[in-house]
Write an enzyme that holds these catalytic residues in place. Structure first.
Site, PDB file in Angstrom:
ATOM      1  N   HIS A  87      -8.770   3.690   1.062  1.00  0.00           N
ATOM      2  CA  HIS A  87      -8.468   4.872   1.873  1.00  0.00           C
ATOM      3  C   HIS A  87      -9.695   5.750   2.134  1.00  0.00           C
ATOM      4  CE1 HIS A  87      -5.984   7.917   3.616  1.00  0.00           C
ATOM      5  NE2 HIS A  87      -6.245   8.794   2.680  1.00  0.00           N
TER       6      HIS A  87
ATOM      7  N   SER B 140      -7.257  10.894   7.088  1.00  0.00           N
ATOM      8  CA  SER B 140      -5.997  10.940   6.349  1.00  0.00           C
ATOM      9  C   SER B 140      -5.094  12.058   6.881  1.00  0.00           C
ATOM     10  CB  SER B 140      -6.303  11.109   4.861  1.00  0.00           C
ATOM     11  OG  SER B 140      -5.175  10.801   4.133  1.00  0.00           O
TER      12      SER B 140
ATOM     13  N   ASP C   1      -6.608  -0.085   2.516  1.00  0.00           N
ATOM     14  CA  ASP C   1      -6.017   1.231   2.257  1.00  0.00           C
ATOM     15  C   ASP C   1      -4.551   1.075   1.843  1.00  0.00           C
ATOM     16  OD1 ASP C   1      -5.138   3.839   2.278  1.00  0.00           O
ATOM     17  OD2 ASP C   1      -5.979   4.347   4.245  1.00  0.00           O
TER      18      ASP C   1
END
Ligand SMILES: CC(=O)N[C@@H](C)C(=O)N[C@@H](C)C(=O)O
Length: 731
Positions: free
Chosen positions: A707, A587, A675
């Site tokens: 995610h 991320s 995600d």
């Protein structure tokens, strides 16, 4: 435990080992007034790699609180299909929300009521057709509360959905009154014709089943459910609690309009705390305008209500304030304010994603909670009258306890002044601890009870916390004194004396933090022979609000350089092999990974990343939190904001993609195909750009994963493939 795992079979077995330690998730204590015996029930989560799921385990300890001796232990035993399980205030009843399927494979939710000898009743709650599915303990909306009279249960559920059908379905009618349909008003089960494909907004990443939570009350005697209607229809409700004498409820709400932005990891969303008076039907605002709220908790005597708030908008997690409302006067007072800067080991403010259900001591003055305190997770006790903060931890001079001074603690709850906590370190999995704290204003001589034998220390990993001061050129002129930390984990020294290769690990957020708690990923990397540097670059939680603000407008530079310099400092210490460096993170940690391999193309042997942010310009219109890009880039956001011709060049320049032509490092991309936060298109964009430039790239895609890629089989595959990828790029 293993030394260095290199073959696929050894890597798999190393992963099995590190995932075999469970993590405590919640606790409940049964203790009758004046009695010395307490029954502590704890829930734990553990990976089951063979069943490919996380199992919930129940453990039960019977403890003599006066002597500290454990009189009996039960479990672990698996808990399945339970959304909630809660004992009534008197301890006489228990309510369970159980899920199941009927013969047609339709979802069922049952509320079951037990006394100490039998099940008193089961209510087939969805069959009442008052609301949709009951919301579980999702950390955002869900709560499940007995009324003090024990006659009612309060919970959150999805609002009942209108039935929809096709224009071509003869049984479907439209009830909106706008169409050409003949609508028999008396029809009990209206089906909205032509609405079957209408887009349904949800609360985003990991909350895709949350659309419009409403507050529900079950009358246990009559088996009737009321859905409370006084909350504005444009707001989703959550975290509801009974008020004094069950006369009303306090509840948090989040506005739907103009459109829903993702809530997961986003504490700054526009929200409100209300009191809903059930007799008058009135709704009073309790919180302050412009502040985002969470976690209301009444004192045992119901005279005070505390909650946390942060400024509305801006970075997604920030230093929170602890606010207290005196219930009689409704006077609101800030007990613990935002801390801007905390030098050295001073209290850095409150940072938490969660607050235990039971935080109050019996004096109705003190509360306890977990919070990030630099690179440690600490438990603090707060005097809500004067704001005094004391750390609740084991005295490390107590040699019998033998607890590492760098241990992290987690708070599970307090009942009748019996405090339930756990501790762990990067090389010691979770242990429970418990104490009777009769005077919470004096925490100096607590006798801790350890209900289990101490969990073994994993001797193949050592760790230390390092402090980094930004060099002159990297000092942020607006926030000059902000420093940062990293945690270095070293694997067992190899017999040949060669230094270990290093994995530089950066967390996401960017406003989150690594702490010294047991961490499956770092433990796994160390078992495989790698040192791991977990960098809490400026912007991490637990270092004061200034640290968070220092990063806004500087992502892609300040955070990248913080990580790189921490790495250089560690290499200079001569503890790791500076010629074998790898980069890992997901991320925003993937944003840093892809930035670092672009900005320092000759440094890393290989990289691996989960759902990386690679291009802010293209992510803007596809993520569930488009405001995130603006907050981190220090740009004003309102719901009408667009990434227009003025903003696009700036967003591009902050992005890893702008360095693509320099990338040489082989990279493994791991993508959760569901995600909503950093959509898969980000990784595919990067993948294609690298392929076109003839850079080595491997792409793994995980269907039905969001995610976090946290399905047990998907996560395991990511971890093992990461080590195989790194091993293949070792010289
Ligand atoms: C606020 C937020 O979700 N930001 C993402 C870009 C991110 O970095 N998420 C972190 C928490 C992660 O590790 O997934």
């Amino acid at each position: 435990m293993a030394s260095k795992a290199t073959l696929a079979g050894e890597i798999v077995s190393a992963y099995r080992d590190v995932t075999s330690y469970p993590t405590p998730t919640s606790a409940d204590i049964n203790i009758s007034e004046g009695q010395a015996t307490v029954v502590l029930q704890t829930l734990w989560s553990q990976h089951d790699l063979d069943r490919k799921e996380k199992t919930t385990l129940l453990r039960s300890h019977t403890i003599n609180i006066a002597t500290g001796s454990t009189l009996g232990k039960l479990g672990p035993q698996e808990v399945k299909n339970e959304l909630w399980n809660k004992v009534s205030p008197s301890g006489k009843l228990r309510a369970v929300v159980r899920t199941g399927k009927d013969k047609q494979n339709e979802d069922k939710h049952y509320i079951e009521i037990f006394d100490s000898t039998r099940k008193l009743k089961t209510i087939d709650i969805l069959a009442l057709e008052k609301h949709g599915k009951i919301i579980d303990n999702d950390g955002q909306f869900g709560s499940f509360e007995w009324s003090s009279s024990e006659g009612h249960l309060l919970y959150l559920a999805e609002k009942k959905k209108a039935k929809t059908g096709s224009y071509f379905d003869p049984k479907a009618y439209k009830d909106s009154g706008s169409g050409d349909d003949d609508l028999p008003n008396e029809k009990p089960d209206l089906v909205r014709r032509g609405d079957e494909f209408e887009h349904i907004e949800t609360w985003g990443e990991q909350l895709t089943e949350r659309v419009h939570p409403v507050v529900c009350v079950l009358d246990i005697e009559s088996n009737t459910v009321s859905v409370l209607e006084n909350i504005p229809d444009d707001e989703s409700a959550g975290q509801a609690m009974w008020g004094p004498d069950d006369a009303g409820i306090v509840v948090c709400t989040w506005k739907h309009s103009p459109y829903r932005l993702g809530l997961k990891f986003c504490c700054q969303r526009k929200s409100a705390l209300y009191y809903l008076d059930l007799q008058k039907g009135s709704l009073d605002l309790l919180s302050q305008d412009g502040r985002a709220v969470r976690f209301p908790r009444f004192s045992p005597d119901m005279s005070k209500l505390i909650y946390l708030d942060v400024p509305e908008g801006g970075p997604h997690n920030q230093c929170a304030r602890l606010v207290k409302i005196d219930w009689a006067t409704r006077n609101r007072q800030v007990v613990v304010d935002e801390v801007k800067h905390a030098p050295d080991l001073e209290f850095p403010g409150i940072y938490t994603y969660n607050l235990a259900r039971q935080v109050w001591f019996d004096d109705n003055i003190h509360i306890a909670m977990s919070t990030s305190w630099r690179s440690i997770s600490a438990v603090i006790v707060v005097n809500t009258d004067n704001g005094k903060i004391t750390r609740l931890e084991v005295d490390t001079a107590d040699t019998q306890a033998n607890i590492n001074p760098q241990a992290s603690y987690g708070f599970l709850g307090v009942k009748r002044n019996v405090v339930m906590m756990y501790y762990s370190t990067l090389n010691q999995p979770y242990n429970l601890l418990l104490a009777q704290v009769n005077d919470p204003s004096n925490l100096s001589s607590i006798s801790w009870i350890y209900p289990d034998d101490h969990m073994e220390t994993l001797d193949w990993l050592t760790f230390s916390v390092l402090v980094h001061k930004p060099s002159k050129s990297r000092i942020n002129p607006k926030y000059e004194n902000v420093d940062y930390e990293s945690i270095l984990c070293l694997p067992k020294q190899s017999q040949s004396g060669t230094l270990p290769p290093l994995i530089v690990f950066s967390h996401g957020g960017p406003n989150s933090v690594f702490d010294t708690s047991f961490n499956i990923i770092s433990a796994f990397f160390c078992t495989c022979g790698y040192a791991v540097l977990m960098v809490n670059y400026r912007g991490s939680l637990g270092f004061g609000q200034d640290s968070i603000l220092s990063l806004t407008g500087n992502i892609g530079t300040q955070d990248v350089m913080d990580v790189e310099s921490a790495m250089v400092e560690v290499i200079a210490k001569g503890l790791v092999d500076g010629s074998r460096i790898f980069k890992f993170g997901g991320s925003h940690g993937g944003f840093l990974t892809t930035h670092l391999i672009g900005q320092y193309p000759d440094t890393f042997r290989a990289a691996a990343t989960r759902n990386p942010v690679v291009n802010l310009a293209s992510m803007f219109s596809t993520t569930d939190i488009n405001d995130w890009i603006f907050a981190q880039a220090a740009l004003e956001f309102d719901y009408r904001t667009l990434a227009d011709d003025k903003l696009l060049p700036y967003l591009w320049l902050c992005s890893p993609m702008s360095h693509i032509d320099k990338v040489k490092t082989p990279i493994l991309l791991m993508i959760g195909l569901d995600d909503k936060r950093v959509p898969p298109a980000q990784s595919f964009e990067y993948y294609k750009a690298l392929k076109a430039r003839n850079v080595s790239v491997r792409c793994l895609t995980y269907p039905k994963n969001n995610h976090s890629i946290s399905d047990v089989d998907a996560e395991a595959d990511c971890m093992v493939n990461t080590i195989v990828w790194f091993n293949n790029h070792l010289p």
